[in-house]
Design an enzyme around this catalytic site. Sequence first.
Site, PDB file in Angstrom:
ATOM      1  N   LEU A  21       0.573  -1.263  -0.337  1.00 43.02           N
ATOM      2  CA  LEU A  21       0.071   0.159  -0.190  1.00 43.02           C
ATOM      3  C   LEU A  21       0.534   1.297  -0.101  1.00 43.02           C
ATOM      4  O   LEU A  21       1.215   0.975   0.893  1.00 43.02           O
ATOM      5  CB  LEU A  21      -1.148  -0.048   1.403  1.00 43.02           C
ATOM      6  CG  LEU A  21      -2.258   0.767   1.217  1.00 43.02           C
ATOM      7  CD1 LEU A  21      -2.748   0.126   0.550  1.00 43.02           C
ATOM      8  CD2 LEU A  21      -3.394   0.289   2.560  1.00 43.02           C
ATOM      9  N   ASP A  22       0.501   2.211  -1.289  1.00 45.18           N
ATOM     10  CA  ASP A  22       0.957   3.126  -1.378  1.00 45.18           C
ATOM     11  C   ASP A  22       0.919   4.407   0.619  1.00 45.18           C
ATOM     12  O   ASP A  22      -0.495   4.181   0.723  1.00 45.18           O
ATOM     13  CB  ASP A  22       1.005   4.012  -2.254  1.00 45.18           C
ATOM     14  CG  ASP A  22       1.532   5.470  -2.413  1.00 45.18           C
ATOM     15  OD1 ASP A  22       2.302   5.890  -2.103  1.00 45.18           O
ATOM     16  OD2 ASP A  22       1.008   6.129  -2.453  1.00 45.18           O
ATOM     17  N   ALA A  23       1.640   5.488   0.349  1.00 43.53           N
ATOM     18  CA  ALA A  23       1.196   6.338   1.706  1.00 43.53           C
ATOM     19  C   ALA A  23       0.867   7.332   1.389  1.00 43.53           C
ATOM     20  O   ALA A  23      -0.404   7.617   1.698  1.00 43.53           O
ATOM     21  CB  ALA A  23       2.301   6.213   2.483  1.00 43.53           C
ATOM     22  N   THR A  26      -2.557   8.397  -0.488  1.00 45.13           N
ATOM     23  CA  THR A  26      -3.838   6.861  -0.213  1.00 45.13           C
ATOM     24  C   THR A  26      -4.591   6.600   0.403  1.00 45.13           C
ATOM     25  O   THR A  26      -5.231   6.608   1.147  1.00 45.13           O
ATOM     26  CB  THR A  26      -2.536   5.862  -1.140  1.00 45.13           C
ATOM     27  OG1 THR A  26      -1.759   5.538  -2.337  1.00 45.13           O
ATOM     28  CG2 THR A  26      -3.433   4.573  -0.736  1.00 45.13           C
ATOM     29  N   ASP A 197      -1.692   5.486  -5.389  1.00 43.50           N
ATOM     30  CA  ASP A 197      -2.595   6.930  -6.283  1.00 43.50           C
ATOM     31  C   ASP A 197      -2.085   7.187  -7.593  1.00 43.50           C
ATOM     32  O   ASP A 197      -2.272   7.895  -8.017  1.00 43.50           O
ATOM     33  CB  ASP A 197      -2.463   8.003  -5.074  1.00 43.50           C
ATOM     34  CG  ASP A 197      -2.080   8.723  -5.240  1.00 43.50           C
ATOM     35  OD1 ASP A 197      -0.994   7.853  -4.181  1.00 43.50           O
ATOM     36  OD2 ASP A 197      -1.372   9.668  -5.097  1.00 43.50           O
TER      37      ASP A 197
END
Length: 246
Positions: A21-23, A26, A197
């Site tokens: 997961l991107d931070a 997102t 994103d």
Amino acid sequence: MAMANAKAADGWVAGIRSIFLDADGTILDFDEAERRALVRVLASLGLEPTEGRMAAYHAVNRDLWRRFEAGTLDKGVLQATRFLRYLDAIGVPVPEADEGPRLNARYLEWLAESPLILPGADLFCRRLASRYPLYLATNGISRTQRLRLERSGLSVHFRGVVVSEDAGAPKPHGDFFRHALDRAGVEEPGTVLMVGDMLETDIRGGAAAGLRTAWFNPGGHPVPDGVRVDLVFRSLPDLPDRLGVP
Ligand SMILES: [Mg+2]
């Protein structure tokens, strides 16, 4: 959805074993954290946070990060000169040469203090983590990103954290993803869903490294030609819904 598509989608979902997961953009609200940190930097210099001064910072910073991501600028140089270039851009004389690194250190401290999470991010992470091992896969400075995740309260959902500074290369570079896969103990990249994103870093980079990809696209932008993306979702709850996670 037609039956054939539904079956294909089920098979596709069943192949996912873990999620990267991107931070920022997102689950974490980097823009607001950055804005607040910058306002404090300007205040420490006795300057008002005018729109022009805020925009000038983004222009300088974007240019530096683009060069860093292209591999033509060292991270240390970026950090040491970012605020010198910025002060120069807004016409503020620099009192001492070491003011650049000092301002940057202060800025990073303040940035780490603002772990603002995007609306719905906690439930989003909680749902995904109920089925998949979750790894944070983010570009940035290791200490800053780890502190921000810690202070956001979201770290409980994550099995691990991978920051580009530790990986030795930022997304979209293959080295970043190889390091992340290694950290997660994953041998088959195709079992990982990279969620983020940014088309260039998260999606193009993830796909090139052999990962499956899900693009968080709240603006509803069309997918540009030549970009392979497996799944597009417009709001955070959409993704766990479409993965069939309760
Ligand atoms: Mg992002």
